[in-house]
Scaffold this motif. Structure first.
Motif, PDB file in Angstrom:
ATOM      1  N   PHE A   1       0.842  -1.199   0.000  1.00 20.17           N
ATOM      2  CA  PHE A   1       0.000   0.000   0.000  1.00 20.17           C
ATOM      3  C   PHE A   1       0.878   1.251   0.000  1.00 20.17           C
ATOM      4  O   PHE A   1       1.809   1.360   0.797  1.00 20.17           O
ATOM      5  N   ASN A   2       0.572   2.182  -0.892  1.00 14.46           N
ATOM      6  CA  ASN A   2       1.318   3.440  -0.958  1.00 14.46           C
ATOM      7  C   ASN A   2       0.345   4.580  -0.697  1.00 14.46           C
ATOM      8  O   ASN A   2      -0.435   4.972  -1.560  1.00 14.46           O
ATOM      9  N   LYS A   3       0.355   5.093   0.517  1.00 15.61           N
ATOM     10  CA  LYS A   3      -0.628   6.103   0.923  1.00 15.61           C
ATOM     11  C   LYS A   3      -0.497   7.381   0.108  1.00 15.61           C
ATOM     12  O   LYS A   3      -1.496   8.033  -0.222  1.00 15.61           O
ATOM     13  N   GLN A   4       0.727   7.766  -0.255  1.00  9.99           N
ATOM     14  CA  GLN A   4       0.919   9.005  -1.011  1.00  9.99           C
ATOM     15  C   GLN A   4       0.261   8.915  -2.387  1.00  9.99           C
ATOM     16  O   GLN A   4      -0.444   9.835  -2.817  1.00  9.99           O
ATOM     17  N   ILE A   5       0.449   7.784  -3.068  1.00 15.45           N
ATOM     18  CA  ILE A   5      -0.189   7.584  -4.375  1.00 15.45           C
ATOM     19  C   ILE A   5      -1.702   7.584  -4.210  1.00 15.45           C
ATOM     20  O   ILE A   5      -2.437   8.179  -5.004  1.00 15.45           O
ATOM     21  N   TYR A   6      -2.169   6.911  -3.160  1.00 11.10           N
ATOM     22  CA  TYR A   6      -3.605   6.814  -2.868  1.00 11.10           C
ATOM     23  C   TYR A   6      -4.212   8.210  -2.690  1.00 11.10           C
ATOM     24  O   TYR A   6      -5.231   8.558  -3.292  1.00 11.10           O
ATOM     25  N   GLU A   7      -3.573   9.045  -1.876  1.00 12.81           N
ATOM     26  CA  GLU A   7      -4.086  10.395  -1.620  1.00 12.81           C
ATOM     27  C   GLU A   7      -4.094  11.238  -2.895  1.00 12.81           C
ATOM     28  O   GLU A   7      -5.062  11.943  -3.181  1.00 12.81           O
ATOM     29  N   ARG A   8      -2.996  11.157  -3.659  1.00 14.02           N
ATOM     30  CA  ARG A   8      -2.905  11.972  -4.876  1.00 14.02           C
ATOM     31  C   ARG A   8      -3.931  11.532  -5.917  1.00 14.02           C
ATOM     32  O   ARG A   8      -4.540  12.354  -6.599  1.00 14.02           O
ATOM     33  N   PHE A   9      -4.129  10.222  -6.034  1.00 12.56           N
ATOM     34  CA  PHE A   9      -5.123   9.706  -6.983  1.00 12.56           C
ATOM     35  C   PHE A   9      -6.521  10.216  -6.629  1.00 12.56           C
ATOM     36  O   PHE A   9      -7.255  10.701  -7.489  1.00 12.56           O
ATOM     37  N   LEU A  10      -6.910  10.112  -5.356  1.00 19.83           N
ATOM     38  CA  LEU A  10      -8.240  10.566  -4.939  1.00 19.83           C
ATOM     39  C   LEU A  10      -8.372  12.074  -5.064  1.00 19.83           C
ATOM     40  O   LEU A  10      -9.438  12.588  -5.434  1.00 19.83           O
ATOM     41  N   ALA A  11      -7.287  12.807  -4.770  1.00 20.02           N
ATOM     42  CA  ALA A  11      -7.343  14.268  -4.883  1.00 20.02           C
ATOM     43  C   ALA A  11      -7.644  14.685  -6.312  1.00 20.02           C
ATOM     44  O   ALA A  11      -8.379  15.653  -6.549  1.00 20.02           O
ATOM     45  N   GLU A  12      -7.089  13.963  -7.298  1.00 18.44           N
ATOM     46  CA  GLU A  12      -7.356  14.293  -8.704  1.00 18.44           C
ATOM     47  C   GLU A  12      -8.813  14.050  -9.071  1.00 18.44           C
ATOM     48  O   GLU A  12      -9.326  14.594 -10.045  1.00 18.44           O
ATOM     49  N   GLN A  13      -9.499  13.172  -8.309  1.00 17.74           N
ATOM     50  CA  GLN A  13     -10.924  12.929  -8.550  1.00 17.74           C
ATOM     51  C   GLN A  13     -11.794  13.844  -7.679  1.00 17.74           C
ATOM     52  O   GLN A  13     -13.022  13.721  -7.668  1.00 17.74           O
ATOM     53  N   GLY A  14     -11.184  14.759  -6.923  1.00 14.42           N
ATOM     54  CA  GLY A  14     -11.941  15.674  -6.075  1.00 14.42           C
ATOM     55  C   GLY A  14     -12.438  15.020  -4.804  1.00 14.42           C
ATOM     56  O   GLY A  14     -13.438  15.445  -4.215  1.00 14.42           O
ATOM     57  N   LEU A  15     -11.752  13.981  -4.316  1.00 17.54           N
ATOM     58  CA  LEU A  15     -12.200  13.239  -3.138  1.00 17.54           C
ATOM     59  C   LEU A  15     -11.116  13.207  -2.076  1.00 17.54           C
ATOM     60  O   LEU A  15      -9.925  13.206  -2.376  1.00 17.54           O
ATOM     61  N   THR A  16     -11.554  13.133  -0.814  1.00 19.30           N
ATOM     62  CA  THR A  16     -10.642  12.873   0.287  1.00 19.30           C
ATOM     63  C   THR A  16     -10.714  11.385   0.616  1.00 19.30           C
ATOM     64  O   THR A  16     -11.659  10.693   0.207  1.00 19.30           O
ATOM     65  N   ILE A  17      -9.741  10.906   1.370  1.00 22.48           N
ATOM     66  CA  ILE A  17      -9.754   9.485   1.760  1.00 22.48           C
ATOM     67  C   ILE A  17     -11.000   9.145   2.569  1.00 22.48           C
ATOM     68  O   ILE A  17     -11.673   8.144   2.285  1.00 22.48           O
ATOM     69  N   PRO A  18     -11.393   9.950   3.592  1.00 20.72           N
ATOM     70  CA  PRO A  18     -12.614   9.604   4.348  1.00 20.72           C
ATOM     71  C   PRO A  18     -13.856   9.554   3.458  1.00 20.72           C
ATOM     72  O   PRO A  18     -14.712   8.679   3.629  1.00 20.72           O
ATOM     73  N   GLU A  19     -13.986  10.508   2.518  1.00 22.03           N
ATOM     74  CA  GLU A  19     -15.153  10.506   1.623  1.00 22.03           C
ATOM     75  C   GLU A  19     -15.196   9.221   0.799  1.00 22.03           C
ATOM     76  O   GLU A  19     -16.224   8.552   0.711  1.00 22.03           O
ATOM     77  N   PHE A  20     -14.054   8.886   0.192  1.00 24.27           N
ATOM     78  CA  PHE A  20     -14.015   7.729  -0.688  1.00 24.27           C
ATOM     79  C   PHE A  20     -14.298   6.446   0.082  1.00 24.27           C
ATOM     80  O   PHE A  20     -15.084   5.598  -0.346  1.00 24.27           O
TER      81      PHE A  20
END
Length: 641
Positions: free
Chosen positions: A127-146
């Motif tokens: 698991f790569n949290k940085q990639i995860y956060e950046r990917f969701l940010a590009e979709q306009g989402l935060t981790i808690p929302e997703f």
């Protein structure tokens, strides 16, 4: 690694599109909960489920995603809005009811679901949290929302599974379904094509003018627009990028492992299989392999012997050729033999769990690092792909800002930012534009503009960004005869052809009623071809007519029964059932399981629809679901253009 999500490379776009499609379409309802919650007003809410509002912005965001992924045609968006809102209500209602009934989703269930959906974000299983956060940010989402959305959708799945348990299909239903799929009919038919009637129709100028004067309301000239359009083309922008050699060498040094070629051998083989063969045959098979080896060593053609004797279906027809192989791709005895051979050398017999092999190394390459000069062009191409979209976006954004300040200087602004420029005059919807063709994206971008107004930056096709500035608008008006004459002529001829077709259809029908079902006599008297289909089932197609779905009536008629007149693709068919072939029941057992699964799925879908409709209806009565039709209608109307 995350830069690949910004790449304009087609393969990457398709990969990302598929990934986002899976997330967006399976969770289309709840991807952006709470968006803009602080500023909601009643006219921004299309529906309410419990305390959870569905906002105009959520619907718009979902529609934009579907349009980007081409899930729906742009011209149908207005019609799709109410359906999408209903889907969103259904999903929220299911999640609401699941919670109310006490269903829960654990953190581990949510994590497993995310891992299965976003596999690309777990390189090497880590698991790569940085990639995860950046990917969701590009979709306009935060981790808690997703993660909240994933949990909600798992709740919905649990409730659906409970509702769909216990679907029962009887043996009689399975047999009826088998018969429905496999009963066949054979048809005799005649056909005539009304469109051909138009070829023999001529009209005079006087007729056209008379028709125009009587039907002026039909001949309105649509609104037409003149505008300047500036475009950034991916290929042109990429060609303009010049990456310094120092940067190319830096990229090469940072990724040398990518350019390492392991030791490899171009190999071919002949396999005499001993798998699942009785022990008493083993010696005979080995003797066969030994004889083949002897033939090869005495000058026999390896490729021809492989084609005729090899039991490896994947390589036999290629003369035994396996292509280039590296270590780790083959079973150990085969690998050891392959990498011990010199080019053109042939092995002794090699035994593996698959049988006995004769192996020949055709070419051999030692492990090496590709030199910089060999991969320089590929590195440049890869770096350009990462840079080109950002450059295109920047160029288009700057051009748009300049156009807003001075909308009459489109050509000069295009030159300044190295964009292509084109002035389009008197353009109507769905009309082609030189070099750009017919584009719904362009039509949609310019439709709402006023004179001197500049559009947002928008995408044309797969590889262009554009911005348009309105130069002039010709409103809808009554057309005059001279400019509308082609349309008048076409419509007049079509009406005449339709009348002739009606007369022809009536004539054929009358002849059939008078003469029974003799299609041969009918075809002769009317100079129509008499044709016969091959036998077909309800899921097949009738030769010369089309899908069997058009001919459902034929499966219920006796031999000699008539079907028609039937119109398919503008042609009119008269058919007669000449043979009925019952399903072959000897194959029923082989297909029974597939039939059972298909019927269960069909029943489950029907039950799902009834369950969800009933649930929403009940929640509406309880006041837990509220819908605001006027907001939905207002939102829908914004997509009218």
């Amino acid at each position: 690694m995350f830069d690949l999500f910004r790449s304009r490379d087609k393969a990457v776009r398709y990969l990302l599109g598929g990934l986002l499609g899976l997330v967006a379409l399976s969770m289309v309802i709840t991807l952006i909960p709470g968006f803009g919650a602080a500023s909601r007003t009643p006219d921004q809410v299309v529906a309410q489920v419990g305390s959870d509002p569905i906002t105009v912005r959520e619907v718009q965001s979902t529609l934009q995603g579907m349009l980007r992924n081409k899930s729906i045609p742009a011209e149908t968006v207005q019609l799709y809005v109410p359906q999408l809102v209903d889907q969103m209500i259904n999903e929220r209602a299911l999640a609401f009811e699941a919670k109310r009934m006490g269903f829960e989703v654990s953190e581990s269930e949510t994590a497993n679901a995310i891992r299965s959906i976003l596999t690309q974000l777990f390189p090497n299983g880590q698991f790569n949290k940085q990639i995860y956060e950046r990917f969701l940010a590009e979709q306009g989402l935060t981790i808690p929302e997703f993660e909240s959305n994933i949990a909600k959708n798992l709740l919905v799945l649990k409730l659906r599974n409970i509702a769909l348990e216990g679907v029962v299909v009887s043996p009689q239903e399975v047999e009826r379904e088998y018969n429905r799929r496999n009963d066949k009919v054979k048809l005799e038919y005649v056909v005539f094509d009304p469109s051909k009637l138009a070829n023999d129709i001529s009209v005079t100028k006087e007729e056209e003018l008379d028709y125009f004067n009587k039907n002026r309301g039909r001949f309105m000239r649509n609104e037409r627009r003149s505008f300047d359009i500036l475009t950034a083309d991916e290929a042109k922008v990429a060609a303009s990028l010049d990456i310094p050699e120092a940067d190319l060498r830096k990229a090469y040094d940072a990724n040398k492992d990518k350019y390492r070629i392991p030791e490899r051998v171009h190999v071919r083989h002949i396999l005499v299989s001993t798998m699942n063969k009785p022990k008493e045959e083993q010696a005979k098979l080995e003797a066969k392999a030994a004889d083949l080896l002897k033939q090869i060593r005495n000058g026999g053609d390896f490729a021809e012997l492989a084609k005729k004797n090899s039991d490896d279906p994947g390589s036999a027809q290629k003369g035994g050729d396996l292509g280039w192989v590296t270590r780790g791709q083959m079973v150990k005895p085969f690998e050891d033999a392959t990498f011990s051979l010199k080019p053109k050398e042939i092995s002794n017999l090699v035994k593996t769990q698959y049988g006995v092999h004769i192996v020949q190394a055709l070419e051999k390459e030692e492990a090496r690092l590709k030199p910089f000069e060999e991969v320089k062009a590929d590195i440049a191409s890869g770096l350009k792909k990462q840079m080109v979209f950002d450059r295109m976006q920047s160029m288009a954004d700057q051009a748009r800002a300049a156009l807003q300040k001075d909308p009459k200087q489109a050509e000069q602004i295009a030159q300044k930012f190295n964009l292509s420029s084109q002035h389009v005059t008197s353009h109507g919807p769905n009309e082609s534009i030189p070099e750009l063709g017919t584009s719904h994206e362009i039509d949609a971008a310019v439709a709402p503009l006023k004179v001197n107004e500049v559009s947002p930056v928008f995408q044309i096709g797969a590889n262009k960004l554009a911005v348009a500035v309105e130069a002039g608008i010709e409103p809808v008006r009554q057309g005059d005869f001279a400019e509308m004459e082609p349309d008048v002529k076409k419509q007049l001829i079509r009406e005449k052809a339709d009348k002739l077709a009606q007369q022809k259809t009536a004539e054929i029908t009358a002849k059939l009623r008078a003469g029974g079902t003799d299609l041969a006599a009918l075809s002769k008297s009317l100079k129509l071809d008499l044709r016969t289909t091959s036998p077909f089932n309800s899921e097949g197609a009738a030769d010369g007519i089309g899908p069997a779905a058009y001919l459902a009536e034929a499966f219920t008629k006796p031999v000699g029964g008539m079907v028609g007149p039937l119109t398919v693709d503008g042609k009119v068919f008269y058919c007669k059932v000449v043979e009925k072939i019952p399903a072959d029941m000897t194959k029923f057992a082989d297909q029974r399981e597939d039939m059972l699964i298909a019927l269960k799925k069909r029943k489950a879908a029907e039950r799902k629809e009834l369950f969800e409709d009933g649930l929403v209806t009940a929640l509406v009565k309880q006041g837990k679901v509220k819908k605001y039709p006027e907001v939905i209608q207002r939102l829908s109307s914004t997509y009218r253009s």
